[in-house]
Design a protein around this motif. Structure first.
Motif, PDB file in Angstrom:
ATOM      1  N   LYS A 129     -10.208 -30.175  18.037  1.00 21.16           N
ATOM      2  CA  LYS A 129      -8.850 -30.734  17.869  1.00 21.16           C
ATOM      3  C   LYS A 129      -9.096 -32.204  17.516  1.00 21.16           C
ATOM      4  CE  LYS A 129      -4.262 -31.345  20.362  1.00 21.16           C
ATOM      5  NZ  LYS A 129      -3.614 -31.002  21.446  1.00 21.16           N
ATOM      6  N   ARG A 130     -10.220 -32.642  18.492  1.00 20.12           N
ATOM      7  CA  ARG A 130     -10.344 -34.459  18.158  1.00 20.12           C
ATOM      8  C   ARG A 130     -10.752 -34.463  16.855  1.00 20.12           C
ATOM      9  NH1 ARG A 130      -8.419 -39.035  18.770  1.00 20.12           N
ATOM     10  NH2 ARG A 130     -10.025 -40.573  19.024  1.00 20.12           N
ATOM     11  N   ILE A 131     -11.631 -33.822  16.340  1.00 20.31           N
ATOM     12  CA  ILE A 131     -12.042 -33.746  15.073  1.00 20.31           C
ATOM     13  C   ILE A 131     -11.264 -33.774  13.904  1.00 20.31           C
ATOM     14  CG2 ILE A 131     -13.639 -32.699  13.212  1.00 20.31           C
ATOM     15  CD1 ILE A 131     -15.600 -32.375  15.528  1.00 20.31           C
ATOM     16  N   GLU A 132     -10.328 -32.842  14.017  1.00 24.09           N
ATOM     17  CA  GLU A 132      -8.997 -32.878  13.108  1.00 24.09           C
ATOM     18  C   GLU A 132      -8.113 -33.886  13.360  1.00 24.09           C
ATOM     19  OE1 GLU A 132      -8.886 -30.420  10.843  1.00 24.09           O
ATOM     20  OE2 GLU A 132     -10.798 -29.543  11.357  1.00 24.09           O
ATOM     21  N   TYR A 149     -10.447 -41.558   9.458  1.00 24.44           N
ATOM     22  CA  TYR A 149     -11.378 -41.849  10.403  1.00 24.44           C
ATOM     23  C   TYR A 149     -12.868 -41.102   9.936  1.00 24.44           C
ATOM     24  CZ  TYR A 149      -8.877 -44.979  13.125  1.00 24.44           C
ATOM     25  OH  TYR A 149      -8.343 -46.149  14.005  1.00 24.44           O
ATOM     26  N   LEU A 150     -12.452 -39.480   9.565  1.00 23.12           N
ATOM     27  CA  LEU A 150     -13.540 -38.774   9.158  1.00 23.12           C
ATOM     28  C   LEU A 150     -13.176 -38.108   7.818  1.00 23.12           C
ATOM     29  CD1 LEU A 150     -14.632 -37.073  12.492  1.00 23.12           C
ATOM     30  CD2 LEU A 150     -15.866 -38.755  11.271  1.00 23.12           C
ATOM     31  N   GLU A 151     -14.068 -37.383   7.149  1.00 27.50           N
ATOM     32  CA  GLU A 151     -13.787 -36.663   5.980  1.00 27.50           C
ATOM     33  C   GLU A 151     -15.014 -35.294   6.045  1.00 27.50           C
ATOM     34  OE1 GLU A 151     -13.138 -38.534   2.485  1.00 27.50           O
ATOM     35  OE2 GLU A 151     -15.453 -38.642   2.026  1.00 27.50           O
ATOM     36  N   ARG A 152     -14.734 -34.273   5.526  1.00 25.83           N
ATOM     37  CA  ARG A 152     -15.631 -33.332   5.659  1.00 25.83           C
ATOM     38  C   ARG A 152     -16.528 -33.623   4.201  1.00 25.83           C
ATOM     39  NH1 ARG A 152     -14.764 -29.313   8.904  1.00 25.83           N
ATOM     40  NH2 ARG A 152     -12.580 -28.965   9.815  1.00 25.83           N
ATOM     41  N   GLU A 153     -17.844 -33.417   4.173  1.00 27.97           N
ATOM     42  CA  GLU A 153     -18.590 -33.463   3.113  1.00 27.97           C
ATOM     43  C   GLU A 153     -18.109 -32.260   2.149  1.00 27.97           C
ATOM     44  OE1 GLU A 153     -21.515 -35.046   2.118  1.00 27.97           O
ATOM     45  OE2 GLU A 153     -21.598 -36.255   3.769  1.00 27.97           O
ATOM     46  N   GLU A 154     -18.123 -32.505   0.744  1.00 26.04           N
ATOM     47  CA  GLU A 154     -17.758 -31.654  -0.053  1.00 26.04           C
ATOM     48  C   GLU A 154     -18.832 -30.495  -0.355  1.00 26.04           C
ATOM     49  OE1 GLU A 154     -16.808 -33.176  -4.091  1.00 26.04           O
ATOM     50  OE2 GLU A 154     -15.799 -34.915  -2.927  1.00 26.04           O
ATOM     51  N   LYS A 155     -19.967 -30.683  -0.191  1.00 23.46           N
ATOM     52  CA  LYS A 155     -21.207 -29.711  -0.294  1.00 23.46           C
ATOM     53  C   LYS A 155     -21.276 -28.961   0.840  1.00 23.46           C
ATOM     54  CE  LYS A 155     -23.322 -32.261  -4.129  1.00 23.46           C
ATOM     55  NZ  LYS A 155     -24.641 -32.791  -4.541  1.00 23.46           N
ATOM     56  N   ASN A 156     -20.942 -29.490   2.136  1.00 26.11           N
ATOM     57  CA  ASN A 156     -21.452 -28.913   3.270  1.00 26.11           C
ATOM     58  C   ASN A 156     -20.111 -29.066   4.111  1.00 26.11           C
ATOM     59  OD1 ASN A 156     -22.037 -27.721   5.595  1.00 26.11           O
ATOM     60  ND2 ASN A 156     -24.163 -28.694   5.788  1.00 26.11           N
ATOM     61  N   MET A 178     -20.261 -30.415   8.092  1.00 33.40           N
ATOM     62  CA  MET A 178     -20.896 -32.142   7.932  1.00 33.40           C
ATOM     63  C   MET A 178     -19.529 -32.934   7.768  1.00 33.40           C
ATOM     64  SD  MET A 178     -24.055 -31.759   8.620  1.00 33.40           S
ATOM     65  CE  MET A 178     -24.763 -33.620   8.427  1.00 33.40           C
ATOM     66  N   PHE A 179     -19.651 -33.931   8.493  1.00 32.58           N
ATOM     67  CA  PHE A 179     -18.584 -35.002   8.627  1.00 32.58           C
ATOM     68  C   PHE A 179     -19.122 -36.264   7.882  1.00 32.58           C
ATOM     69  CE2 PHE A 179     -17.380 -31.781  11.524  1.00 32.58           C
ATOM     70  CZ  PHE A 179     -15.884 -31.332  11.108  1.00 32.58           C
ATOM     71  N   LYS A 180     -18.233 -37.093   7.221  1.00 35.26           N
ATOM     72  CA  LYS A 180     -18.586 -38.531   6.710  1.00 35.26           C
ATOM     73  C   LYS A 180     -17.751 -39.450   7.746  1.00 35.26           C
ATOM     74  CE  LYS A 180     -17.975 -38.158   2.295  1.00 35.26           C
ATOM     75  NZ  LYS A 180     -18.338 -38.685   0.913  1.00 35.26           N
TER      76      LYS A 180
END
Length: 69
Positions: free
Chosen positions: A40-43, A50-57, A60-62
């Motif tokens: 929930k915190r990540i979402e 503040y974060l985004e998901r990696e497109e290829k994986n 993983m988060f950026k």
């Protein structure tokens, strides 16, 4: 026969299995709650940019640097 230990009865075995399952539940439930809270915190961090998901994986988060705030 001296020195021999009697085998537990079927009811005793069943009771032990039930007790072990109950003990495991008490240990697993808090861990599951922790995982749900982390997800929930990540979402929330993704929604606030503040974060985004990696497109290829997508597992993983950026981290997105927020300059000038």
């Amino acid at each position: 026969m001296e020195g021999m230990i009697p085998l537990p009865t079927v009811d005793e075995k069943k009771k032990v299995v039930e007790d072990v399952e109950k003990d495991r539940r008490y240990n697993v439930d808090p861990s599951l709650l922790d995982i749900k809270l982390i997800k929930k915190r990540i979402e929330d961090l993704i929604m606030r940019d503040y974060l985004e998901r990696e497109e290829k994986n997508p597992k993983m988060f950026k981290y997105l640097a927020r300059l000038g705030l």
